[in-house]
Design an enzyme around this catalytic site. Structure first.
Site, mmCIF file in Angstrom:
data_model
loop_
_atom_site.group_PDB
_atom_site.id
_atom_site.type_symbol
_atom_site.label_atom_id
_atom_site.label_comp_id
_atom_site.label_asym_id
_atom_site.label_seq_id
_atom_site.Cartn_x
_atom_site.Cartn_y
_atom_site.Cartn_z
ATOM 1 N N CYS A 419 7.929 5.756 4.588
ATOM 2 C CA CYS A 419 8.889 5.751 5.703
ATOM 3 C C CYS A 419 10.113 6.629 5.436
ATOM 4 C CB CYS A 419 9.304 4.332 6.074
ATOM 5 S SG CYS A 419 9.863 3.320 4.689
ATOM 6 N N ASP A 543 11.821 4.844 14.626
ATOM 7 C CA ASP A 543 11.142 4.076 13.581
ATOM 8 C C ASP A 543 9.988 4.865 12.969
ATOM 9 O OD1 ASP A 543 9.910 2.145 12.007
ATOM 10 O OD2 ASP A 543 10.321 0.531 13.426
ATOM 11 N N HIS A 545 7.771 3.840 10.977
ATOM 12 C CA HIS A 545 6.636 2.986 10.626
ATOM 13 C C HIS A 545 5.527 3.005 11.673
ATOM 14 C CE1 HIS A 545 10.221 1.351 8.542
ATOM 15 N NE2 HIS A 545 9.380 1.238 7.521
#
Length: 586
Positions: A419, A543, A545
């Site tokens: 990440c 994000d 992820h």
């Protein structure tokens, strides 16, 4: 009768930022359906012809023409310079004069029979502009073979412009069977009806989502690709005349060096969706001629330099199209191939000043060049509704273009550990697309190799699945880009809110994405919203992820890009933020 007047919101916003001590400026616009739309402006700051409004026109998309002047006072007196500009207006019989008071009050007047008539105007919103107008991009390669002299280049390119303007070319709209060609003083269209317009054709190519219904922003514009086809047949009579002339004349010429290179035409036109295909031919001819003049100026400038008189050191011209968000229209630059950006700073600074653009960040470096198909999502947050505003709400967002990097891209499985690498790639893309660097976005392995090279990690780190944090991101940005970063430490998620003023300041001054790491997770912050009355902060999070496909609807609907309240952060985890800094430059 004077046309109706509309002014792009981009122009209104730029005018509000210009120092009213400036005396005169030029307005650029286009006509459609009896409406004059003002889309651009420049300041007349230079005596040098190279920076005049006539030269600047060559850098603008075809159909955009000089339409009037700006006066940074309330006087309508016509000075010599103003008179000269107004006399050059061809797009309308009634040139436009806009006056701006010290209070930034904008008034518009048309010059009708040598008298000024004040007129009302509408402001065209940004989204409406991109819905109503589209761009046509013409590409072709023409051979250039001539003497390596200024006269030789001028003559051959003048002949090519004459050939194009005389109807000896046709145009093919990419992905269709549509051809446009000149017939004497008329225009022919094959592959569709002569009454069809460009908007209808574009919608027919993507019937599942017509352009006029989808949400369009500056990073996803409709651009129609067109190819130029040269006429290959010859006029028999013309050939006979040439042969006869050769038999009757004998000439003596001194030996001369020769240029032989492929000349790439890459040019744009901005047109209304209702433009008929039969009207497009003359627009494309003008676009091609503008491109040839830009290419000619670059070649002539090189031939005039010491040591290139024989053409041996002549560099191929390269074309770049730019669409700065502050500008609101495309601008094309042609530069010699492989000339470093650093060596052209003086020219860029002059262009910034002429266009009234800030001098603290680049807009016209190679990295700034426009692309609407980078293979990843560009600025996904711009497809979201804007947050509500009020006097007690401060919103500060990332400024400029970036690409969204997340798990599983590039056929590389980094799910569960990559990440922070992906967050750094997003930051790196921002610096690349803002023109600060032309370096490729590093892979996970290249990031690891960088950290090993500077002694931060052992050699076994390369190829591993070990995490990195904000400190490692800072090291890599400094090593690979020369970018300094500031690290902020927050002991808890609750403490993070106390740093809201610093995040607001960062986005307002630097505009770059922020990497935040806490616990085992990393995210990218691309904006903050602060409500002073309630002392509440929301964070716009990108994000890394996410593991799905690069589809904007999925990313937004599932919240992978969206606003998060303060309780999004773990109340007990430590958080480190990496705030990359920019440096003033053009």
């Amino acid at each position: 009768m004077s046309p109706r007047l509309k002014i792009s919101k981009y122009v209104v916003e730029r005018l509000s930022r210009i120092d009213t001590n400036e005396s005169t400026g030029c307005l650029f616009g286009l006509m459609y359906d009896g409406i004059l739309l003002v889309v651009g402006l420049s300041l007349e700051l230079f005596e040098n012809e190279k920076n005049s409004y006539n030269q600047l026109l060559l850098n603008l998309p075809a159909e955009i023409e000089l339409c009037g002047v700006i006066k940074f006072n309330e006087s309508l007196a016509i000075e010599n310079k103003t008179k000269e500009i107004l006399q050059d207006v061809d797009i309308t019989d009634n040139p436009l004069v806009i006056t701006i008071s010290k209070e930034k009050d904008i008034k518009a007047h048309f010059l009708v029979h040598d008298k000024f008539e004040e007129t009302n105007y509408e402001i065209m919103e940004i989204e409406e502009l991109w819905k109503q107008f589209l761009h046509v991009r013409l590409n072709t390669v023409l051979p250039l073979t001539c003497e390596a002299t200024i006269a030789g280049v001028k003559n051959i390119l003048q002949n090519k412009r004459k050939k194009i303007a005389s109807g000896q070319v046709s145009f093919h709209l990419d992905g269709t069977m549509v051809y446009l060609f000149g017939i004497a003083s008329d225009v022919g269209v094959t592959g569709t009806s002569t009454e069809a317009n460009i908007g209808e054709l574009l919608d027919s190519l993507s019937p599942e989502q017509p352009s006029k219904k989808k949400k369009i922003n500056i990073h996803s514009l409709d651009i129609v690709q067109v190819n130029l086809v040269m006429k290959t047949t010859r006029d028999i009579l013309s050939d006979k005349l040439v042969k006869t002339a050769v038999k009757m004349m004998t000439t003596q010429r001194k030996p001369a060096f020769c240029i032989s290179m492929p000349l790439k035409i890459d040019t744009l036109a901005m047109i209304h969706r209702n433009t008929k295909l039969s009207e497009l031919y003359t627009v494309l001819v003008e676009a091609a001629c503008r491109s040839l003049r830009l290419l000619e100026s670059v070649l002539l400038e090189q031939l005039g330099q010491e040591g290139i008189g024989d053409g041996a050191g002549l560099r191929l011209p390269e074309t770049f199209h730019y669409l700065p968000q502050e500008l609101g229209h495309f601008l094309t630059r042609v530069v010699p191939k492989d000339i470093p950006d650093e060596s052209m700073e003086k020219e860029r600074k002059a262009l910034h000043e002429q266009l009234a653009l800030p001098l603290d960040r680049p807009f016209f470096r190679r990295g700034n060049a426009y692309t609407n198909n980078p293979g990843r999502l560009v600025n996904p947050h711009e497809s979201m509704p804007l947050p509500s505003t009020s006097p007690d709400i401060t919103v500060a967002l990332v400024r400029g273009r970036y690409t969204y990097h997340h798990y599983m891209q590039d056929n590389f499985n980094d799910d569960g550990w990559g990440c922070a690498y992906r967050s750094m790639q997003t930051i790196f893309s921002w610096f690349r697309y803002q023109g600060y660097s032309t370096s490729s976005i590093p892979t996970h392995k290249e990031i690891q190799q960088c950290l090993v090279r500077i002694g931060d990690k052992p050699s076994s780190f390369v190829g591993s699945k070990q995490w990195i944090g904000s400190t490692e991101v800072m090291f890599c940005l400094e090593t690979l880009l020369g970018v300094s970063s500031r690290i902020i430490f927050a002991n808890t998620g609750a403490e993070l809110q106390s740093y809201t003023p610093e995040l607001v300041h960062h986005f307002q001054k630097h505009g770059s994405p922020i990497m935040i790491g806490g616990g085992v997770l990393a995210h990218t912050i691309i904006g903050v919203e602060y409500k002073a009355e309630k002392n509440e902060t929301r964070y716009l999070i990108l994000d890394p992820h996410y593991t799905g496909a690069d589809e904007i609807a999925t990313v937004l609907n599932k919240g992978w890009c969206g606003w998060k309240n303060s309780d999004f952060w773990n109340k007990t985890a430590h958080y480190n933020l990496c705030l990359p800094q920019t440096r003033p430059c053009v």
